[in-house]
Design an enzyme around this catalytic site. Structure first.
Site, PDB file in Angstrom:
ATOM      1  N   ARG A  89     115.438 -11.931  35.138  1.00  0.00           N
ATOM      2  CA  ARG A  89     116.009 -13.271  35.186  1.00  0.00           C
ATOM      3  C   ARG A  89     115.398 -14.153  36.259  1.00  0.00           C
ATOM      4  O   ARG A  89     114.866 -15.211  35.995  1.00  0.00           O
ATOM      5  CB  ARG A  89     117.494 -13.200  35.525  1.00  0.00           C
ATOM      6  N   THR A  90     115.481 -13.681  37.501  1.00  0.00           N
ATOM      7  CA  THR A  90     115.039 -14.525  38.605  1.00  0.00           C
ATOM      8  C   THR A  90     113.529 -14.749  38.513  1.00  0.00           C
ATOM      9  O   THR A  90     113.034 -15.858  38.714  1.00  0.00           O
ATOM     10  CB  THR A  90     115.438 -13.876  39.947  1.00  0.00           C
ATOM     11  N   ARG A 119     111.033 -11.106  46.447  1.00  0.00           N
ATOM     12  CA  ARG A 119     112.219 -10.246  46.311  1.00  0.00           C
ATOM     13  C   ARG A 119     111.850  -8.887  46.907  1.00  0.00           C
ATOM     14  O   ARG A 119     110.753  -8.377  46.660  1.00  0.00           O
ATOM     15  CB  ARG A 119     112.611 -10.088  44.852  1.00  0.00           C
ATOM     16  N   HIS A 130     120.904 -13.999  48.351  1.00  0.00           N
ATOM     17  CA  HIS A 130     120.188 -14.458  47.160  1.00  0.00           C
ATOM     18  C   HIS A 130     120.486 -15.954  47.056  1.00  0.00           C
ATOM     19  O   HIS A 130     121.233 -16.386  46.185  1.00  0.00           O
ATOM     20  CB  HIS A 130     120.710 -13.689  45.952  1.00  0.00           C
TER      21      HIS A 130
HETATM   22  C1  NCD Z   1     121.338 -10.350  40.790  1.00  0.00           C
HETATM   23  C2  NCD Z   1     120.497  -9.784  41.898  1.00  0.00           C
HETATM   24  O1  NCD Z   1     119.324  -9.433  41.709  1.00  0.00           O
HETATM   25  O2  NCD Z   1     121.032  -9.713  42.997  1.00  0.00           O
HETATM   26  N1  NCD Z   1     120.590 -10.667  39.653  1.00  0.00           N
HETATM   27  C3  NCD Z   1     119.967 -11.872  39.580  1.00  0.00           C
HETATM   28  O3  NCD Z   1     119.144 -12.220  40.380  1.00  0.00           O
HETATM   29  N2  NCD Z   1     120.349 -12.692  38.596  1.00  0.00           N
HETATM   30  C4  NCD Z   1     122.526  -9.544  40.473  1.00  0.00           C
HETATM   31  C5  NCD Z   1     122.323  -8.103  40.166  1.00  0.00           C
HETATM   32  O4  NCD Z   1     121.212  -7.603  40.068  1.00  0.00           O
HETATM   33  O5  NCD Z   1     123.364  -7.463  40.004  1.00  0.00           O
END
Ligand code: NCD
Length: 322
Positions: free
Chosen positions: A66-67, A117, A146
């Protein structure tokens, strides 16, 4: 003195984005104003030149779809390009023992911003200190923060509720390890009279330090361990997954995997007509898919889309200053 990322104070250009603590409500308003405009650019089908000639490095030491996808799409929507480095510990010189600092110093020579990340909390700050020429954006550092997820979460709450103060919310799941929780509590604390019910099993409660820190910032926290204690008609529900990768024992993880599930029954008993149901995703069973078609569920619709608009706006502000 140890390195601290600068406060935004209305000026985004060149700034690292490491923590939500760098923002004020005014900064958030500036960002959201631009995010609204980005919404139009994203779907007009025309090439944008906002980031024309710019390159953003996406370096992800932890899994992400997603990110990673959201940042990649944001850069491309604005006419820029990305250097994509997934799993550098396997596929790059990091596997040969290169330090994070060296990796950052090298990649900053190739680009205009670096999105990182990493599994260890505090790494985004170390990267920001190492980078001399380009801003660093934290896309999740271990159980730390985040910030861009929170910015899109706040944008979504504001869009649906019309305000960011006087809210009652429920945050559920892995509050101990969830970085999206930690950043969102910081964000909600900027605004007056917010109350958050924290629903988790004992083992996954906020750490004592975090509880103290967030309470002292001004958000009212109420810890609960049973979904019977969820208040009726909250403004938002924010469910999260148990963070498997932070567990030492797989047995403990299995036991705590899905402590609370959003079901039709729970929604009928506790949600109000205007309660929005949020989740940063991925979900692993904590929201029953029958809820997906409920108009109050935003996790697969506006929350995801808003992520792209907010990231487009943030990239434009920190790279171009406008
Ligand atoms: C989150 C993360 O990576 O902290 N996901 C995200 O970035 N949308 C939540 C998760 O992984 O549970």
């Amino acid at each position: 003195m140890s390195f601290e990322p600068q406060k935004i104070n209305g000026k985004f250009k060149g700034k690292d984005i490491v923590s939500l603590d760098q923002f004020s409500p005014k900064d958030i308003d500036i960002l959201f104003g631009l995010a609204k405009k980005m919404q139009k650019i994203a779907y007009n089908g025309k090439p944008s030149d906002v980031l024309k000639g710019k390159i953003v490095t996406l370096i992800f030491y932890e899994p992400s779809s997603r990110t990673f996808g959201s940042f990649g799409a944001s850069v491309k929507q604005l006419g820029g390009q990305t250097i994509d480095i997934l799993n550098p510990q396997v596929f790059s010189s990091v596997s040969k023992g290169e330090t994070l600092e060296d990796t950052i110093r090298v990649f900053e020579a190739y680009c205009d911003a670096i999105v990182i990340r990493h599994p260890v909390a505090g790494t985004a700050k170390i990267a920001a200190e190492a980078a001399k020429f380009v801003p660093i954006i934290n896309a999740g550092d271990g159980i730390g923060e985040h910030p861009t997820q929170t910015l899109l979460d706040l944008y979504t709450i504001q869009e649906k509720e019309g305000k960011l103060n006087n809210l009652t919310g429920v945050m559920a799941g892995d509050l101990l390890n969830g970085r999206t929780i930690h950043s969102l509590l910081r964000g909600l604390s900027f605004y007056k009279k917010n109350t958050v019910y924290l629903l988790s099993p004992k083992e996954l409660k906020l750490s004592k330090d975090d509880y103290k820190k967030f309470s002292s910032l001004g958000v009212k926290l109420v810890e609960i361990e049973n979904d019977k204690d969820i208040p009726k008609n909250a403004d938002f529900w924010y469910w999260t997954r148990t963070q498997k990768e932070r567990f030492k024992s797989i047995k403990d993880y299995e036991r705590l995997k899905t402590p609370f599930v959003v079901t039709k029954d729970l929604v009928a008993r506790k949600a109000g007509k205007k309660t929005i149901i949020m989740h940063p995703l991925p979900r692993i069973g904590e929201i029953d898919p029958v809820i997906d078609s409920d108009p109050r569920a935003v996790y697969l619709s506006s929350q995801v889309r808003n992520g792209m608009y907010v990231r487009m706006a943030l990239l434009s502000l920190i790279i171009n200053g406008k």
